[in-house]
Scaffold this motif. Structure first.
Motif, PDB file in Angstrom:
ATOM      1  N   TYR A  11       0.765  -1.238  -0.085  1.00 12.43           N
ATOM      2  CA  TYR A  11      -0.123   0.061  -0.185  1.00 12.43           C
ATOM      3  C   TYR A  11       0.858   1.305  -0.071  1.00 12.43           C
ATOM      4  CZ  TYR A  11      -3.800  -3.117   1.239  1.00 12.43           C
ATOM      5  OH  TYR A  11      -4.695  -4.141   1.137  1.00 12.43           O
ATOM      6  N   CYS A  34       0.658   4.875   0.914  1.00 14.88           N
ATOM      7  CA  CYS A  34      -0.175   5.790   1.911  1.00 14.88           C
ATOM      8  C   CYS A  34       0.217   7.164   1.645  1.00 14.88           C
ATOM      9  CB  CYS A  34      -0.105   5.216   3.216  1.00 14.88           C
ATOM     10  SG  CYS A  34      -0.321   3.551   3.594  1.00 14.88           S
ATOM     11  N   TYR A  64      -4.555  -0.005  -3.915  1.00 19.34           N
ATOM     12  CA  TYR A  64      -3.363   0.101  -3.151  1.00 19.34           C
ATOM     13  C   TYR A  64      -2.774   1.364  -2.939  1.00 19.34           C
ATOM     14  CZ  TYR A  64      -3.265  -5.097  -3.049  1.00 19.34           C
ATOM     15  OH  TYR A  64      -3.368  -6.185  -2.841  1.00 19.34           O
ATOM     16  N   ARG A 112      -3.514   4.716  -0.676  1.00 22.14           N
ATOM     17  CA  ARG A 112      -4.491   4.849   0.704  1.00 22.14           C
ATOM     18  C   ARG A 112      -4.025   6.048   1.281  1.00 22.14           C
ATOM     19  NH1 ARG A 112      -9.095   2.487   1.070  1.00 22.14           N
ATOM     20  NH2 ARG A 112      -8.615   1.872   3.426  1.00 22.14           N
ATOM     21  N   TRP A 147     -10.257   5.166   4.503  1.00 20.92           N
ATOM     22  CA  TRP A 147      -9.281   5.222   3.410  1.00 20.92           C
ATOM     23  C   TRP A 147      -7.842   5.034   4.560  1.00 20.92           C
ATOM     24  CZ3 TRP A 147      -8.856   5.795  -1.423  1.00 20.92           C
ATOM     25  CH2 TRP A 147      -9.911   6.163  -2.228  1.00 20.92           C
ATOM     26  N   THR A 175      -4.882   3.840   6.395  1.00 20.00           N
ATOM     27  CA  THR A 175      -4.134   2.360   6.275  1.00 20.00           C
ATOM     28  C   THR A 175      -2.863   2.349   7.287  1.00 20.00           C
ATOM     29  OG1 THR A 175      -5.072   1.730   4.222  1.00 20.00           O
ATOM     30  CG2 THR A 175      -2.885   0.852   4.889  1.00 20.00           C
TER      31      THR A 175
END
Length: 279
Positions: free
Chosen positions: A149, A151, A180, A182, A207, A209
């Motif tokens: 992910y 982020c 992926y 976030r 949203w 993560t």
């Protein structure tokens, strides 16, 4: 179950295995890594070295959860560059970081790096966003392939003029529309927003993560005036199951004290959090 981590640059000069062993003793189960602590560029860390770093962490009972400070101390990369070649190079490097994070055993990339995303004041935000989206398009395949992910981290206006609020970061992620990509939230950064931190957390729960615990004074949780009880309550209320990772920018008085007192304070606050079922 709460998962506590800490960032490895806090322990400047320590060997990786020593960091892992000590934080495990203190109660952390995760380690977040700044690439510049491993090599000038992540591509210089070989597969053999990555495997050994992962093995050492696992031997101590610690997971390397991923990477942050992704573009710090590098040259030639920029998220919002007007140069297509720079955007492609930056996006492809983010893809390399995704591969490295997965090789190390993690699935998180925190995209902060304020200096490498700031755009000229005469530009519109729309123009900067368009360039950023093009840059990020070059790493999406790797994110999906390695299940890592990316982020997006909102940062304060004193650090950058691009993505200053959680709302702006989510809007960019929505435009990209990729599973992926976030949101990451940081207490120090959120303190610059108009809304209270718990409200920001609840508003963007879908949203969120990854999460950094620190104080606006650049020190660890409990080293300043920020009350983490309502912050942890908000994380509990939204059923957040990700890492709570300690990130500091002021390394005084020393790594041991920072690590020990930060997790002690977080656990103390966590004991005061009330589950919905007990209200």
């Amino acid at each position: 179950m709460r998962k506590y981590a800490i960032c490895n640059e806090t322990f400047e000069g320590w060997e990786h295995a020593r960091i892992c062993a000590r934080i495990a003793e203190l109660g952390y189960t995760g380690l977040e890594v700044a690439p510049f602590t491993l090599a000038p560029r992540i591509t210089e860390v070989t597969a053999v070295q990555r495997a050994e770093l992962r093995r050492q962490a696992q031997a101590a009972g610690v997971q390397i959860l991923g990477l942050h400070w992704l573009l710090a101390r590098t040259e030639g990369f920029h998220l919002t560059s007007p140069d297509p070649a720079v955007r492609q190079r930056t996006g492809e490097y983010l893809a390399e970081l995704a591969h490295a994070a997965a090789d190390l055993g993690g699935n998180i990339l925190v995209l902060g790096s304020p200096a490498q995303r700031t755009y000229p004041a005469e530009w519109s935000r729309q123009k900067a966003e368009d360039f950023a989206l093009d840059t990020l398009s070059y790493c999406l395949k790797a994110l999906e392939q390695r299940q890592v992910y990316l982020c997006l981290e909102p940062l304060s206006p004193t650090e950058t003029n691009f993505l200053n609020t959680a709302t702006e970061a989510v809007a960019l992620a929505q435009r990209l529309n990729h599973p992926y990509v976030r949101l990451h939230l940081d207490v120090k950064a959120m303190s610059s927003e108009a809304l209270p931190i718990p409200e920001i957390i609840r508003t963007h729960a879908a949203w969120l993560t990854h999460f950094h615990a620190n104080d606006p004074n650049k020190r660890g949780p409990g080293f300043g005036s920020t009350d983490f009880c309502p912050i942890l309550q908000a994380l509990w209320d939204i059923h957040y199951t990700g890492w709570i990772s300690v990130e500091v920018f002021d390394y005084s008085p020393d790594p041991e004290t920072i690590a020990r007192e930060s997790i002690r304070y977080l656990k103390e606050c966590a004991e005061k959090v009330t589950p919905f079922s007990k209200r």
